[in-house]
Design a protein around this motif. Structure first.
Motif: not given
Lengths: 318, 350
Positions: A74-81
């Motif tokens: 969902t958001n490439y800059l946030d691995p957890m997503s």
């Protein structure tokens, strides 16, 4: 090898000189084909299959599923997503590692090369000093630094007199990452120093003499003569270091094992763990990840070849 | 000596110390400490006993508490400098310790027991090298087997590398044939394929040809190195073709030309490749880690990393094994570093 003379003379009689050329080339091409070219092709096949079977014929075709899984974010800059959060964590870690390690290492190597290029007694000794860690195996490098950074280690004992309590450094996320960058610079800088030094020594001395006669200031000499003439070597060294940094694995694996948590998990280790360690092993996902990594490396290599060619042309013109 | 002094006191422009001279020397001396220091400290540490390793802050040299044989006691007793109640200091041997009180005797007059507060005694220490760190792993672990596996892989892989690559380089430099450029291109193109990209398929190929858990599975994928073909070919191009033509006139076979003429003349380049191959293969880690899963097949690098990863790390053994692993590389370094450093600077090889 004298024994080989007779049968090979017979072979030559049968096939002629052209056949002998093929004979000389064959062993290399055979090994090469089986262990480098074939895997390259099979890697693509692996990346579009799924399941936990090892051999291709037992695996099921899943099309682009592996890639879809990797890019399900969902958001490439946030691995957890992301669905494959470990992959994106590894990508982020690798990115910061490459940026920090390459820039700092090139800076340190350049300073060292400039210093070694001065008139020094025992220059070959000093050159060897900085080169020594390059020869050490990554496992030894990892162990040496684990030994230094542990609780009873040298770092703690050097800080102790200043009132710093002993600390288990490698369990600290930020420090562990910094340590991995630092150790990797320590282990590889000698190699890049040597190449830069060779470049510095190829700069004609009379340029410096002329500049000194004109009373040019040293800083100006550096910016106007040394750096521009060293630029070709510098570019090659930067790209080489980039290629190497993207693949970082060995010394980190021994030093931190990717931890604490996932703070020093890099791409190669992700591929290794996905494909060989975690159960069920997921060869398809590992193959897809390695192909993505391979693409980055191909771009970097083409960049290097481009840089190298440009330098060659420049050399001819001069 | 006088040249050394003249050198040490020589400065830029000859008038006073220029700041660059100071930076240079700080950098060089600092480099010496940072680059050699860690390995030296590791080596000294490898001679410490487990008790010595647990000490904090650690000493640089391996010390142990001196022991003496005292009449009337079976085991040797540790020696201490003890401060007595009357303020005098005597060298005493500790018999036993109860709480914070240590019972001590004078080694020369062992009859009388002297009680000393443990805070008032300092061990008498001497430098001692715990060589059992080195001898024990040989017997207790499979260390000797790891060493042998590493030597086997290194030597075999290097020999095959030299033969296979020099043959290919000979074909690519001295023969005209269809597809020569294509072959050269393929070899050069794979320069950009690192092992980490083909781990999974290479593993399945090795398994399907039955080389999983075999030292040959470690050796074979590494021997056809494009770098090797490249260096050797560049060198062979400088050998004049007239030599080969003359040999053909004398009825030498192509193999004889390769073996009797080309190989001896290529010796310098072969030597450089041999040194590099030895260092590469000896230091290999990721690939052996994947191919070898049986303990008795581990190479030194894999064995070391597995041991050091276990929970009850026996550092005194690990350190000694690390030092042994370093030895060949240090020898290469001492005897061949000039050769290597010029080789690297010349070819950008690694």
């Amino acid at each position: 090898m004298g024994l080989a003379d007779r049968p090979l003379r017979y072979l030559q009689k049968k096939t002629g000189i052209g056949g002998m050329a093929a004979f000389f080339l064959a062993p290399n091409m055979l090994i090469f084909g089986i262990f480098v070219l074939l895997p390259l092709v099979i890697n693509l096949a692996y990346s579009v299959t799924g399941g936990s079977a090892l051999f291709l014929d037992e695996r099921t075709f899943v099309g682009a599923d592996q890639y879809r899984q990797i890019f399900n974010c969902t958001n490439y800059l946030d691995p957890m997503s992301c669905q494959e959060d470990a992959f994106w964590t590894a990508v982020g870690n690798t990115f910061w590692f490459v940026v920090l390690q390459v820039s700092l290492m090139i800076l340190v190597s350049l300073i060292t090369a400039l210093i070694l290029n001065r008139e020094l007694i025992g220059r070959s000794f000093w050159r060897a000093v900085f080169f020594f860690p390059v020869l050490l195996s990554p496992v030894v490098v990892g162990l040496i630094w684990r030994w230094i950074l542990q609780r009873q280690g040298l770092l703690n004992s050097m800080l102790y007199p200043f009132g710093v309590e002993p600390y288990t450094w490698l369990t600290d996320r930020t420090f562990a990452f910094g340590a991995v960058v630092g150790v990797s610079i320590w282990a590889h800088m000698g190699f890049y120093t040597l190449i830069l030094l060779a470049g510095l020594q190829a700069i004609p001395k009379d340029l410096y003499e002329a500049a000194e006669m004109d009373g040019t200031r040293p800083a100006r000499i550096f910016w106007r003569i040394t750096l521009p003439l060293l630029m070709p070597n510098l570019l090659v060294v930067i790209v080489l270091a980039l290629i190497k940094a993207v693949q970082v694995f060995d010394e980190v694996f021994v030093l931190t094992g990717g931890g604490p948590g996932t703070s020093t998990l890099f791409l190669t280790q992700y591929i290794y763990e996905t494909g060989f360690v975690s159960l069920p092993r997921n060869a398809g996902l590992a193959a897809a990840a390695s192909i993505l990594m391979g693409l980055v490396l191909v771009v970097l290599t083409l960049l290097q070849l481009g840089v190298g060619r440009k330098n060659e042309n420049k050399g001819k013109r001069r | 000596m006088s040249t050394a002094i003249a050198f040490l006191t020589r400065r830029r422009g000859g008038k006073g110390w220029h700041w660059t001279d100071i930076v240079t020397w700080v950098w060089l001396i600092g480099g010496l400490l940072v680059m050699f220091g860690p390995a030296v400290w590791l080596t000294f540490s490898s001679f410490k006993t487990p008790a010595g390793l647990a000490e904090f802050p650690p000493s640089i040299l391996p010390y142990v508490t001196q022991q003496v044989q005292v009449e009337g006691y079976e085991k040797p007793l540790p020696l201490f400098n003890a401060k007595l109640a009357d303020g005098s200091t005597r060298v005493l041997a500790e018999v036993r310790r109860i709480g914070i009180v240590s019972q001590m005797v004078d080694p020369k007059a062992p009859g009388e027991i002297i009680r000393v507060n443990i805070g008032d005694r300092e061990p008498v220490r001497e430098i001692s090298f715990a060589t059992e760190n080195y001898t024990q792993p040989f017997m207790q672990f499979d260390f000797f087997r790891y060493l042998w596996n590493s030597v086997f892989v290194t030597v075999t892989a290097t020999l095959i590398t030299l033969i296979v690559n020099s043959m290919a380089a000979f074909a690519l430099s001295k023969y005209e044939f269809k597809g020569r450029n294509a072959a050269m291109l393929v070899i050069l193109a794979t320069l950009m394929v690192p092992l980490s990209v083909i781990l999974v398929p290479l593993y399945s190929i090795i398994s399907s040809v039955g080389l999983f858990n075999s030292l040959w599975g470690v050796i074979l994928p590494t021997v056809a190195t494009p770098t090797g073909v490249f260096i050797l070919r560049q060198y062979m191009l400088t050998i004049p073709d007239e030599l080969i033509d003359a040999a053909r006139m004398d009825k030498a076979s192509e193999w004889q030309i390769y073996w009797r003429i080309i190989v001896p003349l290529t010796a310098p380049a072969l030597a450089v490749l041999a040194i590099f191959s030895v260092v590469w293969r000896w230091n290999d880690f990721l690939w052996p880690l994947i191919v070898l899963s049986r303990r008795e097949l581990y190479t030194l690098q894999v064995g070391l990393s597995i041991y050091s990863g276990e929970l009850n790390v026996q550092w005194h053994y690990i350190l000694a094994m690390t030092v042994v692993t370093m030895i060949p590389v240090v020898l290469v370094f001492i005897f061949l570093q000039r050769f290597i450093t010029t080789g690297i600077a010349g070819s950008g090889l690694k």
